[in-house]
Motif scaffolding. Structure first.
Motif, PDB file in Angstrom:
ATOM      1  N   ASP A   1      19.074  88.267-139.051  1.00  0.00           N
ATOM      2  CA  ASP A   1      19.129  89.305-138.021  1.00  0.00           C
ATOM      3  C   ASP A   1      20.160  88.819-137.010  1.00  0.00           C
ATOM      4  O   ASP A   1      19.903  87.910-136.224  1.00  0.00           O
ATOM      5  CB  ASP A   1      17.743  89.456-137.378  1.00  0.00           C
ATOM      6  CG  ASP A   1      17.709  90.551-136.331  1.00  0.00           C
ATOM      7  OD1 ASP A   1      18.760  90.808-135.703  1.00  0.00           O
ATOM      8  OD2 ASP A   1      16.636  91.152-136.132  1.00  0.00           O
TER       9      ASP A   1
ATOM     10  N   GLU B   1      21.278  89.899-134.410  1.00  0.00           N
ATOM     11  CA  GLU B   1      21.044  90.140-132.978  1.00  0.00           C
ATOM     12  C   GLU B   1      19.965  89.225-132.394  1.00  0.00           C
ATOM     13  O   GLU B   1      20.005  88.877-131.229  1.00  0.00           O
ATOM     14  CB  GLU B   1      20.646  91.594-132.763  1.00  0.00           C
ATOM     15  CG  GLU B   1      21.803  92.520-133.045  1.00  0.00           C
ATOM     16  CD  GLU B   1      21.425  93.957-132.788  1.00  0.00           C
ATOM     17  OE1 GLU B   1      22.335  94.756-132.550  1.00  0.00           O
ATOM     18  OE2 GLU B   1      20.216  94.290-132.837  1.00  0.00           O
ATOM     19  N   THR B   2      18.992  88.880-133.214  1.00  0.00           N
ATOM     20  CA  THR B   2      17.941  87.997-132.698  1.00  0.00           C
ATOM     21  C   THR B   2      18.096  86.578-133.260  1.00  0.00           C
ATOM     22  O   THR B   2      17.448  85.652-132.778  1.00  0.00           O
ATOM     23  CB  THR B   2      16.545  88.489-133.094  1.00  0.00           C
ATOM     24  OG1 THR B   2      16.444  88.470-134.523  1.00  0.00           O
ATOM     25  CG2 THR B   2      16.290  89.887-132.587  1.00  0.00           C
ATOM     26  N   GLY B   3      18.903  86.422-134.278  1.00  0.00           N
ATOM     27  CA  GLY B   3      19.112  85.109-134.862  1.00  0.00           C
ATOM     28  C   GLY B   3      18.051  84.694-135.865  1.00  0.00           C
ATOM     29  O   GLY B   3      18.071  83.584-136.395  1.00  0.00           O
ATOM     30  N   LYS B   4      17.127  85.583-136.158  1.00  0.00           N
ATOM     31  CA  LYS B   4      16.055  85.208-137.085  1.00  0.00           C
ATOM     32  C   LYS B   4      16.558  85.201-138.523  1.00  0.00           C
ATOM     33  O   LYS B   4      17.187  86.151-138.976  1.00  0.00           O
ATOM     34  CB  LYS B   4      14.891  86.194-136.955  1.00  0.00           C
ATOM     35  CG  LYS B   4      13.684  85.569-136.277  1.00  0.00           C
ATOM     36  CD  LYS B   4      12.561  86.558-136.139  1.00  0.00           C
ATOM     37  CE  LYS B   4      11.393  86.163-137.016  1.00  0.00           C
ATOM     38  NZ  LYS B   4      10.123  86.723-136.534  1.00  0.00           N
TER      39      LYS B   4
ATOM     40  N   ARG C   1      15.566  85.196-142.408  1.00  0.00           N
ATOM     41  CA  ARG C   1      14.469  85.500-143.320  1.00  0.00           C
ATOM     42  C   ARG C   1      14.925  85.147-144.727  1.00  0.00           C
ATOM     43  O   ARG C   1      15.953  85.653-145.195  1.00  0.00           O
ATOM     44  CB  ARG C   1      14.120  86.980-143.210  1.00  0.00           C
ATOM     45  CG  ARG C   1      13.298  87.514-144.332  1.00  0.00           C
ATOM     46  CD  ARG C   1      11.888  87.929-143.861  1.00  0.00           C
ATOM     47  NE  ARG C   1      11.066  88.307-145.004  1.00  0.00           N
ATOM     48  CZ  ARG C   1       9.949  87.664-145.356  1.00  0.00           C
ATOM     49  NH1 ARG C   1       9.511  86.631-144.681  1.00  0.00           N
ATOM     50  NH2 ARG C   1       9.252  88.065-146.386  1.00  0.00           N
TER      51      ARG C   1
ATOM     52  N   PRO D   1      16.148  80.707-134.600  1.00  0.00           N
ATOM     53  CA  PRO D   1      16.844  81.907-134.112  1.00  0.00           C
ATOM     54  C   PRO D   1      17.741  81.574-132.924  1.00  0.00           C
ATOM     55  O   PRO D   1      18.850  82.085-132.794  1.00  0.00           O
ATOM     56  CB  PRO D   1      15.706  82.830-133.675  1.00  0.00           C
ATOM     57  CG  PRO D   1      14.521  82.393-134.452  1.00  0.00           C
ATOM     58  CD  PRO D   1      14.695  80.928-134.711  1.00  0.00           C
ATOM     59  N   GLU D   2      17.227  80.706-132.097  1.00  0.00           N
ATOM     60  CA  GLU D   2      17.976  80.333-130.912  1.00  0.00           C
ATOM     61  C   GLU D   2      19.327  79.692-131.255  1.00  0.00           C
ATOM     62  O   GLU D   2      20.349  80.043-130.682  1.00  0.00           O
ATOM     63  CB  GLU D   2      17.090  79.342-130.153  1.00  0.00           C
ATOM     64  CG  GLU D   2      17.518  79.207-128.795  1.00  0.00           C
ATOM     65  CD  GLU D   2      16.390  79.078-127.773  1.00  0.00           C
ATOM     66  OE1 GLU D   2      15.191  79.016-128.094  1.00  0.00           O
ATOM     67  OE2 GLU D   2      16.770  79.052-126.621  1.00  0.00           O
TER      68      GLU D   2
ATOM     69  N   LEU E   1      21.692  82.338-132.833  1.00  0.00           N
ATOM     70  CA  LEU E   1      22.257  83.265-131.863  1.00  0.00           C
ATOM     71  C   LEU E   1      23.358  82.588-131.045  1.00  0.00           C
ATOM     72  O   LEU E   1      24.420  83.172-130.796  1.00  0.00           O
ATOM     73  CB  LEU E   1      21.143  83.762-130.938  1.00  0.00           C
ATOM     74  CG  LEU E   1      21.371  85.130-130.339  1.00  0.00           C
ATOM     75  CD1 LEU E   1      21.565  86.172-131.433  1.00  0.00           C
ATOM     76  CD2 LEU E   1      20.176  85.521-129.463  1.00  0.00           C
TER      77      LEU E   1
ATOM     78  N   LYS F   1      27.321  83.602-130.901  1.00  0.00           N
ATOM     79  CA  LYS F   1      28.030  83.896-129.646  1.00  0.00           C
ATOM     80  C   LYS F   1      29.306  83.073-129.559  1.00  0.00           C
ATOM     81  O   LYS F   1      30.365  83.577-129.206  1.00  0.00           O
ATOM     82  CB  LYS F   1      27.142  83.550-128.453  1.00  0.00           C
ATOM     83  CG  LYS F   1      25.950  84.430-128.346  1.00  0.00           C
ATOM     84  CD  LYS F   1      25.775  84.888-126.928  1.00  0.00           C
ATOM     85  CE  LYS F   1      25.620  86.395-126.977  1.00  0.00           C
ATOM     86  NZ  LYS F   1      24.937  86.965-125.861  1.00  0.00           N
TER      87      LYS F   1
END
Ligand SMILES: Cc1cc2nc3c(=O)[nH]c(=O)nc-3n(C[C@H](O)[C@H](O)[C@H](O)COP(=O)(O)OP(=O)(O)OC[C@H]3O[C@@H](n4cnc5c(N)ncnc54)[C@H](O)[C@@H]3O)c2cc1C
Lengths: 771, 293
Positions: free
Chosen positions: A635, A637-640, A642, A758-759, A762, A766
């Motif tokens: 993802d 946008e959230t960095g998750k 899966r 995720p952090e 993301l 960036k």
């Protein structure tokens, strides 16, 4: 070479231990109750590094219901799985070296009272600087030592040189060097440590029931700590709820239970809370690694240079062995003609690291498989092509003298690439979707015992009589991996009976014959050799009798389906039981005994013929292999991240029980997926663990379970008993790098630090956008 | 790990419960599912001398929906009951979604909605959707009954407006206006057994033109000591025909309003980032859903 036609081996038979576990009837150590049993609890340090000025337990002793209190002085003998570096004590003496280290233990009539008593023990500390980072620890060693006799705060450092890597790098067309970091993770086995000791003051015998995977090594350590001869001690394993290396050495619970039992004259049980499992750890070593790989213009690996700083925590444990495994693991599953490793295992004021599934392999594998992925990109070829080109073949001998008698590694790679559609997908999916490829291998046993001894590593005694049928005795440890079932299948195979006919007596140092334990993926291979030998002795004797009964010659007989047949006249046959009956009536109970001693292999530099320090570690009679293609959805946008699908193909030799192999493979993947994406123990600046529970230590749940497509590739190692290898640790190896390579394919960022949260994703996205 | 001794009461009626709560006062704690309370007691964070188990009190349980009037949910209703309620799914979708996300199947079978709210964790699953849906709580004691909007009930990190002897007895959810939709979303490391790093609910009513925002509430969880009701997002969007540009702006505003902290689960920066992404998604989702009502 023996044939591959089996009737008992190769079948997905029901696990011997299965039904009782499913019904909740299996007895674990903590389920056991004995008459007059007392309960032990351990008081734990509230400092990560401090001198113990004083321990006052008078109030605890005065509490009604408290039977005894012990401290470090009650058992000052040092123990450790590696005898050369043994430096642990049952309870801290003079000094604590990690937050949560035991300082005293109490036995009381119930657990509540024992717990209450802990609060009444007053410990006076003089705090010392807390060293949590291995580099800081080495730097400040002049100022503060964690162990007085260990200069530099380093347990051991090693350097290994094979060939001439510098010269080889100079001639390389493609060279890549990077740093990698793997995180601080725990096994999170289901059953916490539990030990029940019964010391009998009348005969001076000690019995210990324990949740452990190395009854023999536990036996030895008990003898040292308790100052008792081994023949006065018996170690028994009830059902064990997983180990994954964490129970691959003794635990303070064992010693405290034993000491408290000897002191009180009552059976004493000590069971850890989950919190105690975390704070006593013995999980995977965080590794700060630097790896450099060089390829020639055709993509053949010419050299590997490896530097590793292992964050070992407070004590030695398995540390030195783990350290040299990380160096050994760079020599396979690719051909590496020149290599150098510089490694050190550093003390810090953290719960000690130890053995964990795929020990020493997971960390360098992450580095190597990621680097090869990147090198393939540099060359403009697929990672598949590069790995196939460098993959080892049957009969390969590494420059460090590791000998691979048989491998289907290339078949593993080929199978996953085909089954996953890797070549069609890689680099061709929309941003955020990716697929990554990685391979790996693991040992199927070791070449040496941890203490200097050349005795056989496993002995199996098979007993046949009219009462019990077939009984296999071996003190191997079934910790849930299923070795009892597999041993029954192998014995039944040779004896020509059904696996259900075989009773297995294991996990008992008195009733079982010698075995080193369940680690290094050794039990199937080792017990297989011994079972074959023991069963053949039984057959030899029964064939003579059957031949007499059938009026033919013994060497014309075969045994299968519980019958002896004449190979020439199959009409001439007789039931197995009848023959056993005649034999026992005339001679008595039948026994056969078999041993397994691994081939002795020296760790030498083959180019120079010189011995290399620590290089005996990593040799194995044979090796298992695995390749994985892992697909992820990021993802963006959230960095998750899966993991959506894992395609795996493994070479475990002949699968004795394919269902068990599948279980091992799928379990391995989930186990390691956790380390890749979620799991990490966090300490605060004082060294206190902040997430010592399963709510905050994030093991993947069933919701994180990806689709899995696993294949057992057709394989048979002609040098191995029944053609077997291992399947419990090889499939652990490729998971992390396959995920990291998939994430790169998805978003173009290479993650070299675990876990990939995720952090971090993301932040990296960036930074990438910023560029 | 072991619980201190306590007296255990299991009243059968509401009146009996209020009488007990009044009489035992600060010595007592209400026991609903126990999935927060017992854990706190095991860690010795709470040491109540008495527990009043409210699971046997029928009046505190169940979900009743009456068309045109709204829903009444008893405080001791299990999360698993809410998760499987068809009415909730149809009328109060955000709460349905949140109920499905709480803990695991086992936890949901024990946990109650009242316990989730009274525990007043900033990361609680059901508070954001309940506040977004305009829920009022009914508080009762031997002295009588009072009603409060939920946002005034949760007054801080693990602090509620409950006075000694008072219990939360039910939740009143207003009937959704026509062309209303609600949505919930959350983020954490795992997809189950997770304490949210951020959660968020939106309740959105459109004008008859099916595009213009009539009423909107956006509530964020885990980014402030208590559920954070956005002021800026409605200010930006109410009266406007919604489009992705506006939604993007609103999401940025929400991220500006959040007051996250850094902890073991996530840093403040990440949380702010997540607020932006989640609010954009949840607004878009609610808008799409409201258009289809
Ligand atoms: C493994 C696990 C996972 C979890 N995951 C989540 C999650 O994902 N999301 C989440 O939000 N929470 C989660 N929780 C927390 C917990 O399950 C919820 O907060 C749950 O809703 C609490 O409800 P309960 O009925 O168990 O409350 P209890 O523990 O019984 O009570 C909680 C508090 O509220 C008080 N109380 C309860 N009912 C009333 C009442 N009617 N009037 C006055 N006071 C009352 C109690 O005295 C106590 O102080 C998890 C917990 C566990 C153990």
């Amino acid at each position: 070479m023996e044939g591959k036609k089996f009737s008992q081996v190769g079948r997905s038979v029901t696990r011997i231990d299965g039904p009782a576990k499913v019904k909740g009837e299996a007895i674990y150590t903590d389920d056991m109750v004995m008459a007059r049993m007392a309960h032990g609890k351990i008081k734990r340090s509230t400092y990560a590094h401090a001198f113990i000025k004083n321990i006052d337990y008078s109030k605890a002793l005065a509490l009604p219901g408290v039977l005894a209190v012990i401290t470090g002085e009650d058992a000052p003998n040092k123990w450790g799985i590696v005898p050369q570096t043994a430096n642990e004590v049952t309870l801290a003496v003079d000094k604590v070296r990690f937050h949560g280290e035991g300082v005293a233990a109490v036995a009381a009539i119930d657990e509540e009272t024992a717990e209450e008593a802990l609060d009444l023990i007053e410990v006076e500390y003089e705090p010392l600087p807390v060293l949590l980072d291995p580099f800081e620890s080495m730097k400040r060693a002049g100022e503060i030592l964690i162990h007085e006799n260990e200069p530099d705060n380093v347990l051991h450092q090693g350097e290994q040189l094979f060939g001439d890597p510098d010269q080889a790098f100079a001639g390389c067309k493609y060279v890549l060097e990077k740093k990698f970091y793997t995180s601080y993770v725990n096994h999170a086995f289901l059953e916490p440590h539990s030990s029940l000791a019964h010391y009998d003051p009348q005969n001076g015998q000690l019995q210990l029931w324990s949740s452990n995977q190395v009854p023999h090594y536990l036996h030895r350590q008990l003898s040292i700590v308790m100052d008792m001869p081994m023949n006065k001690i018996r170690v028994i394993l009830p059902a064990v709820g997983g180990g994954f290396g964490g129970k691959g050495e003794a635990s303070s619970s064992d010693f405290c239970a034993a000491l408290l039992s000897r002191k009180t004259g009552r059976p004493v049980r000590v069971t850890y809370d989950r919190n105690e499992v975390f704070v006593t750890n013995k999980g995977r070593h965080p590794c700060h690694m630097k790896m450099k790989i060089g390829l020639d213009q055709n993509g053949y690996i010419q050299a590997v240079d490896f530097d590793n700083t292992l964050d070992g925590g407070a004590y030695a444990g398995w540390g030195m062995v783990v350290m040299f495994y990380t160096t050994s693991m760079i020599h396979l599953p690719y051909k590496v003609p020149n290599a150098r490793a510089r490694v050190r295992r550093v003390y810090t004021n953290k719960p000690t690291c130890g053995a964990m599934r795929g020990l020493g392999g997971v960390q360098p594998r992450y580095a190597m498989e990621c680097l090869l992925d990147e090198l393939a990109e540099m060359m403009g070829v697929s990672a598949y092509e590069l790995k196939m080109k460098n993959a080892v073949e049957s009969g390969y001998r590494s420059v460090s003298n590791l000998h691979v008698p048989h491998t289907e590694y290339k078949k593993c790679l080929q199978t996953v690439v085909e089954n996953s559609g890797y070549l069609e997908k890689h680099g061709k999916q929309p941003f955020g979707k990716g697929i990554g490829l990685a391979g790996g291998y693991y040992i199927s046993g070791t070449a040496y015992t941890l203490y200097l001894s050349y005795k056989p590593h496993t002995t199996v005694l098979i007993r046949v009589d009219t009462e019990g049928g077939v009984t296999v005795h071996c003190a191997a440890a079934d910790i849930g991996q299923g070795c009892n079932t597999v041993m029954a299948q192998m014995a039944a195979e040779v004896l020509g009976v059904n696996y259900e006919d075989v009773h297995v007596v294991s996990g008992d140092t008195e009733l079982g014959t010698f075995d080193l334990g369940s680690f290094a993926s050794r039990v199937t291979y080792a017990s297989g050799v011994a079972i074959k030998e023991a069963a053949r002795q039984i057959n030899d004797k029964l064939f003579e009798v059957a031949a007499g009964m059938l009026s033919c010659r013994a060497e014309q007989l075969e045994v299968r389906d519980r019958r002896f047949y004449s190979v020439f006249e199959p009409k001439k046959n007789i039931e197995w039981e009848k023959v056993v009956d005649v034999y026992t009536n005339t001679v008595g109970t039948l026994t056969g005994i078999g041993h397994f001693s691994p081939p002795r292999l020296k760790g030498i530099d083959l180019t120079r013929g010189e011995r290399v320090q620590g290089a005996n570690i990593g040799h194995s009679p044979t090796f298992g292999f695995s390749a994985q293609a892992i697909e992820v959805d990021v993802d963006v946008e959230t960095g998750k991240v899966r993991v959506t699908k894992v395609t795996e193909a493994g070479d475990c030799g002949q699968a004795v029980n394919p269902m068990s192999v599948e279980g091992q493979v799928e379990g391995s993947i989930m186990f390691t997926l956790g380390q890749a994406l979620y799991e990490e123990m966090h300490l605060d600046k004082d060294g206190r663990m902040m997430n010592a529970c399963l709510h905050h230590y994030k093991v993947p749940t069933v919701m994180e379970l990806p689709e899995m497509d696993t294949t057992i590739v057709d394989s048979y190692d002609p040098t191995a008993p029944f053609g077997v290898k291992e399947s419990g640790e090889g499939p652990v190896q490729p998971t992390i790098p396959a995920i990291a390579n998939a994430v790169y394919d998805a978003i173009g960022v290479r993650f070299t630090e675990l876990p990939i949260t995720p952090e971090k994703v993301l932040k990296a996205l960036k930074e990438k956008q910023g560029k | 790990m072991y619980l201190d001794e306590f007296e255990y009461y299991a009243p059968k009626t509401a009146d009996e419960t209020f009488e007990l709560a009044g009489r035992l006062g600060s010595q007592a704690k209400v026991l609903a599912g126990g999935t927060d309370l017992i854990l706190n007691m095991k860690q010795s964070l709470l040491k109540p001398q008495c527990l009043i188990d409210i699971n046997g009190v029928k009046e505190f349980q169940g979900l009743i929906y009456e068309a045109g009037k709204g829903a009444v949910i008893g405080a001791a209703t299990k999360i698993s009951e809410l998760e499987h309620s068809a009415v909730l799914r149809d009328k109060y979708f955000a709460l349905h979604q949140a109920a499905r996300e709480l803990g695991s199947t086992q936890v949901r079978a024990m946990a109650t909605i009242g316990g989730n709210i009274c525990n007043a964790s900033p990361a609680a699953e059901t508070s954001s959707p309940l506040v977004a849906l305009g829920t009022k709580v009914v508080i009762n004691s031997a002295a009588g009954e009072r009603e409060l909007p939920l946002e005034d009930f949760i007054i801080g990190n693990r602090k509620t407006a409950l006075e000694q002897g008072e219990l939360l007895v039910k939740f009143l959810l207003p009937e959704p206006a026509p062309q209303t939709a609600s949505c919930y979303t959350n983020i954490g490391l795992r997809n189950a057994m997770e304490i949210d790093a951020v959660n968020m609910a939106v309740n959105l009513t459109l004008e008859a033109d099916n595009r213009t925002v009539k009423v909107l509430r956006l509530v964020m969880g885990s980014v402030a000591p208590r559920p954070l009701v956005s002021v800026e997002v409605p200010a930006l969007l109410v009266g406007q025909a919604l489009n992705s540009n506006l939604i993007e702006k609103a999401a940025a505003a929400a991220a500006g309003e959040a007051q996250p902290i850094s902890d073991i689960r996530a840093t403040a920066e990440y949380r702010r980032e997540a607020v932006f992404v989640l609010s954009r998604r949840v607004l878009q989702e609610a808008f799409n859903a409201a258009q289809e009502v």
